[in-house]
Design a protein around this motif. Sequence first.
Motif, PDB file in Angstrom:
ATOM      1  N   UNK A   1      33.288   8.162   1.371  1.00 36.38           N
ATOM      2  CA  UNK A   1      34.418   8.008   0.457  1.00 36.38           C
ATOM      3  C   UNK A   1      35.708   8.244   1.214  1.00 36.38           C
ATOM      4  N   UNK A   2      36.803   7.924   0.576  1.00 41.58           N
ATOM      5  CA  UNK A   2      38.129   8.125   1.154  1.00 41.58           C
ATOM      6  C   UNK A   2      38.978   8.869   0.133  1.00 41.58           C
ATOM      7  N   UNK A   3      39.832   9.744   0.623  1.00 43.27           N
ATOM      8  CA  UNK A   3      40.795  10.426  -0.233  1.00 43.27           C
ATOM      9  C   UNK A   3      42.133   9.721  -0.076  1.00 43.27           C
ATOM     10  N   UNK A   4      42.900   9.668  -1.150  1.00 45.07           N
ATOM     11  CA  UNK A   4      44.234   9.091  -1.132  1.00 45.07           C
ATOM     12  C   UNK A   4      45.195  10.141  -1.675  1.00 45.07           C
ATOM     13  N   UNK A   5      46.305  10.343  -0.975  1.00 46.60           N
ATOM     14  CA  UNK A   5      47.282  11.337  -1.415  1.00 46.60           C
ATOM     15  C   UNK A   5      48.691  10.799  -1.181  1.00 46.60           C
ATOM     16  N   UNK A   6      49.561  11.061  -2.127  1.00 46.23           N
ATOM     17  CA  UNK A   6      50.945  10.644  -2.021  1.00 46.23           C
ATOM     18  C   UNK A   6      51.500  10.286  -3.382  1.00 46.23           C
ATOM     19  N   UNK A   7      52.798  10.069  -3.447  1.00 45.03           N
ATOM     20  CA  UNK A   7      53.456   9.703  -4.706  1.00 45.03           C
ATOM     21  C   UNK A   7      53.112  10.665  -5.844  1.00 45.03           C
ATOM     22  N   UNK A   8      52.888  11.929  -5.496  1.00 44.45           N
ATOM     23  CA  UNK A   8      52.606  12.945  -6.510  1.00 44.45           C
ATOM     24  C   UNK A   8      51.178  12.986  -7.022  1.00 44.45           C
ATOM     25  N   UNK A   9      50.278  12.276  -6.368  1.00 42.52           N
ATOM     26  CA  UNK A   9      48.909  12.264  -6.857  1.00 42.52           C
ATOM     27  C   UNK A   9      47.885  12.397  -5.751  1.00 42.52           C
ATOM     28  N   UNK A  10      46.646  12.503  -6.177  1.00 39.81           N
ATOM     29  CA  UNK A  10      45.527  12.521  -5.240  1.00 39.81           C
ATOM     30  C   UNK A  10      44.344  11.845  -5.922  1.00 39.81           C
TER      31      UNK A  10
ATOM     32  N   UNK B   1      35.789  -1.740   5.353  1.00 39.01           N
ATOM     33  CA  UNK B   1      35.030  -1.714   6.605  1.00 39.01           C
ATOM     34  C   UNK B   1      35.643  -0.748   7.608  1.00 39.01           C
ATOM     35  N   UNK B   2      36.963  -0.740   7.688  1.00 33.48           N
ATOM     36  CA  UNK B   2      37.671   0.192   8.571  1.00 33.48           C
ATOM     37  C   UNK B   2      37.408   1.642   8.159  1.00 33.48           C
ATOM     38  N   UNK B   3      37.457   1.914   6.862  1.00 36.88           N
ATOM     39  CA  UNK B   3      37.203   3.263   6.360  1.00 36.88           C
ATOM     40  C   UNK B   3      35.770   3.699   6.667  1.00 36.88           C
ATOM     41  N   UNK B   4      34.816   2.799   6.440  1.00 35.74           N
ATOM     42  CA  UNK B   4      33.411   3.128   6.721  1.00 35.74           C
ATOM     43  C   UNK B   4      33.185   3.369   8.214  1.00 35.74           C
TER      44      UNK B   4
END
Length: 80
Positions: free
Chosen positions: A24-33, A66-69
């Motif tokens: 999985x990938x985490x995303x953070x920014x713009x006040x969220x996660x 694919x890049x994330x994996x």
Amino acid sequence: MPTVLRKYGIRFHFYGSDMHEPPHIHAAGNGGKAKVWLEPVEMAEHQGFKSSDLKRIIEVTNDHRDEFLEAWHEFFRAIF
């Protein structure tokens, strides 16, 4: 906590402690996660993002899956 991509003010990364979970990938920014599963691409959890940001996170994740994996497997292979 390797950062794999920064796009639209959002940082896409994962944590070393994530090794016992499916990719999985985490995303953070713009006040969220958020946390997005990679197989298949699916929102696992989110907090603080606008719906437009969530849509964009899914789009970016699909585009860079694919890049994330590859980064996921490379990083966790190096730990063991």
